[in-house]
Design a protein around this motif. Structure first.
Motif, PDB file in Angstrom:
ATOM      1  N   LEU A   7       0.831  -1.203   0.000  1.00 43.54           N
ATOM      2  CA  LEU A   7       0.000   0.000   0.000  1.00 43.54           C
ATOM      3  C   LEU A   7       0.867   1.255   0.000  1.00 43.54           C
ATOM      4  CD1 LEU A   7      -2.779   1.335   0.171  1.00 43.54           C
ATOM      5  CD2 LEU A   7      -2.651   1.096   2.671  1.00 43.54           C
ATOM      6  N   ILE A   8       1.945   1.232   0.786  1.00 49.99           N
ATOM      7  CA  ILE A   8       2.839   2.390   0.843  1.00 49.99           C
ATOM      8  C   ILE A   8       3.537   2.605  -0.501  1.00 49.99           C
ATOM      9  CG2 ILE A   8       4.971   3.277   1.885  1.00 49.99           C
ATOM     10  CD1 ILE A   8       4.017   1.892   4.502  1.00 49.99           C
ATOM     11  N   LEU A   9       3.952   1.516  -1.142  1.00 48.77           N
ATOM     12  CA  LEU A   9       4.568   1.638  -2.466  1.00 48.77           C
ATOM     13  C   LEU A   9       3.574   2.207  -3.477  1.00 48.77           C
ATOM     14  CD1 LEU A   9       6.571  -1.715  -2.591  1.00 48.77           C
ATOM     15  CD2 LEU A   9       7.545   0.580  -2.514  1.00 48.77           C
ATOM     16  N   LEU A  10       2.319   1.752  -3.378  1.00 45.76           N
ATOM     17  CA  LEU A  10       1.279   2.249  -4.282  1.00 45.76           C
ATOM     18  C   LEU A  10       1.011   3.732  -4.025  1.00 45.76           C
ATOM     19  CD1 LEU A  10      -0.710   1.421  -6.502  1.00 45.76           C
ATOM     20  CD2 LEU A  10      -2.369   0.891  -4.698  1.00 45.76           C
ATOM     21  N   LEU A  11       0.982   4.127  -2.753  1.00 47.64           N
ATOM     22  CA  LEU A  11       0.785   5.535  -2.413  1.00 47.64           C
ATOM     23  C   LEU A  11       1.945   6.383  -2.917  1.00 47.64           C
ATOM     24  CD1 LEU A  11      -0.663   5.286   1.216  1.00 47.64           C
ATOM     25  CD2 LEU A  11      -1.852   6.091  -0.834  1.00 47.64           C
ATOM     26  N   ALA A  12       3.171   5.840  -2.815  1.00 48.13           N
ATOM     27  CA  ALA A  12       4.343   6.560  -3.311  1.00 48.13           C
ATOM     28  C   ALA A  12       4.230   6.791  -4.814  1.00 48.13           C
ATOM     29  CB  ALA A  12       5.616   5.794  -2.989  1.00 48.13           C
ATOM     30  N   TYR A  13       3.805   5.749  -5.534  1.00 50.88           N
ATOM     31  CA  TYR A  13       3.575   5.898  -6.974  1.00 50.88           C
ATOM     32  C   TYR A  13       2.510   6.966  -7.221  1.00 50.88           C
ATOM     33  CZ  TYR A  13       1.868   5.012 -11.656  1.00 50.88           C
ATOM     34  OH  TYR A  13       1.455   5.185 -12.957  1.00 50.88           O
ATOM     35  N   GLY A  14       1.430   6.925  -6.423  1.00 48.43           N
ATOM     36  CA  GLY A  14       0.359   7.895  -6.588  1.00 48.43           C
ATOM     37  C   GLY A  14       0.811   9.323  -6.350  1.00 48.43           C
ATOM     38  N   PHE A  15       1.650   9.516  -5.317  1.00 51.44           N
ATOM     39  CA  PHE A  15       2.206  10.848  -5.067  1.00 51.44           C
ATOM     40  C   PHE A  15       2.994  11.312  -6.289  1.00 51.44           C
ATOM     41  CE2 PHE A  15       1.510  12.805  -1.079  1.00 51.44           C
ATOM     42  CZ  PHE A  15       1.249  11.815  -0.141  1.00 51.44           C
ATOM     43  N   GLY A  16       3.860  10.431  -6.774  1.00 52.11           N
ATOM     44  CA  GLY A  16       4.688  10.793  -7.910  1.00 52.11           C
ATOM     45  C   GLY A  16       3.893  11.063  -9.160  1.00 52.11           C
ATOM     46  N   ALA A  17       2.752  10.393  -9.302  1.00 53.63           N
ATOM     47  CA  ALA A  17       1.953  10.494 -10.523  1.00 53.63           C
ATOM     48  C   ALA A  17       1.169  11.792 -10.632  1.00 53.63           C
ATOM     49  CB  ALA A  17       0.987   9.304 -10.601  1.00 53.63           C
ATOM     50  N   VAL A  18       1.072  12.558  -9.544  1.00 43.62           N
ATOM     51  CA  VAL A  18       0.318  13.817  -9.592  1.00 43.62           C
ATOM     52  C   VAL A  18       0.977  14.753 -10.613  1.00 43.62           C
ATOM     53  CG1 VAL A  18      -0.399  15.854  -8.299  1.00 43.62           C
ATOM     54  CG2 VAL A  18      -0.436  13.600  -7.202  1.00 43.62           C
ATOM     55  N   PRO A  19       0.281  15.118 -11.693  1.00 41.79           N
ATOM     56  CA  PRO A  19       0.894  15.861 -12.809  1.00 41.79           C
ATOM     57  C   PRO A  19       0.849  17.370 -12.616  1.00 41.79           C
ATOM     58  CG  PRO A  19      -1.304  15.177 -13.441  1.00 41.79           C
ATOM     59  CD  PRO A  19      -1.101  14.690 -12.017  1.00 41.79           C
ATOM     60  N   ALA A  20       1.701  17.876 -11.763  1.00 40.41           N
ATOM     61  CA  ALA A  20       1.683  19.305 -11.450  1.00 40.41           C
ATOM     62  C   ALA A  20       1.883  20.164 -12.695  1.00 40.41           C
ATOM     63  CB  ALA A  20       2.767  19.619 -10.416  1.00 40.41           C
ATOM     64  N   GLY A  21       2.811  19.750 -13.564  1.00 42.47           N
ATOM     65  CA  GLY A  21       3.087  20.539 -14.760  1.00 42.47           C
ATOM     66  C   GLY A  21       1.867  20.692 -15.647  1.00 42.47           C
TER      67      GLY A  21
END
Length: 206
Positions: A7-21
């Motif tokens: 779950l933590i690995l999935l959340l980490a991926y989710g954090f990274g996936a947020v497309p700020a640009g």
């Protein structure tokens, strides 16, 4: 415990996936994936929209990687699992589920994960990348040299094997996402830092 780690690995991926640009560019009526390099990172935002939006995107991309590591460490993850969280965050940025598994090149997010993973290595590496970029005026060159420098610093300072492997994996990802830049550097037609990209009206951007 295994499902919690997953779950933590999935959340980490989710954090990274947020497309700020992408989100910042939309505020200006621009589809960042249809202008310049098509990249969602701060460099393409800088060339397209200018310094202010680019700084906002860079800060967000750094923090999202760092926060993922910070949360993982806060719940007790250390060693190789913490390295896995760092990699998951960068992979989320590079291959975002919100952008049909496209995204950025992972430099700012890699720096963010390293800054929270090992601040000493990150802070020693940062000036090397910036100096390379300043001397060459190529963001891509600074990014790749910075990645290599992180590996050298991690090895030279006797960091544990899991951390060295994590830093090496991050550096290899940077080289992989910059493979087209390498070709342009070799051909002599890589864009230099500060060059602007022409943005057409919505629906006719290039």
């Amino acid at each position: 415990m295994e499902w919690q780690t997953g779950l933590i690995l999935l959340l980490a991926y989710g954090f990274g996936a947020v497309p700020a640009g992408v989100w910042v560019a939309r505020l200006y009526g621009v589809d960042i994936q249809k202008v310049g390099s098509g990249n969602t990172g701060a460099t393409n935002v800088l060339r397209t929209l200018g310094a202010g939006p680019a700084l906002a995107v860079a800060a967000f991309d750094v923090l999202k990687g760092g926060i993922a590591v910070w949360i993982a460490r806060g719940v007790g993850l250390e060693g190789p699992l913490l390295g896995g969280v760092a990699l998951a965050a960068v992979l989320g940025h590079n291959y975002s589920v919100f952008l049909r598994f496209t995204g950025g090149k992972g430099v700012a997010t890699s720096f963010g994960t390293l800054l929270f993973l090992d601040p000493w290595v990150a802070l020693l590496t940062f000036p090397v990348g910036v100096l390379t970029m300043w001397l060459t005026r190529y963001v891509s060159a600074g990014s790749m040299v910075g990645g290599l420098a992180a590996v050298v610093v991690a090895v030279a300072s006797g960091r544990p094997a899991w951390e060295i492997l994590t830093v090496l994996a991050l550096a290899l990802l940077i080289f992989w996402t910059h493979r087209e830049n390498i070709q342009r550097l070799q051909a002599g037609n890589e864009r230099r830092f500060g060059e602007r990209v022409e943005v057409g009206p919505p629906g006719n951007q290039r």
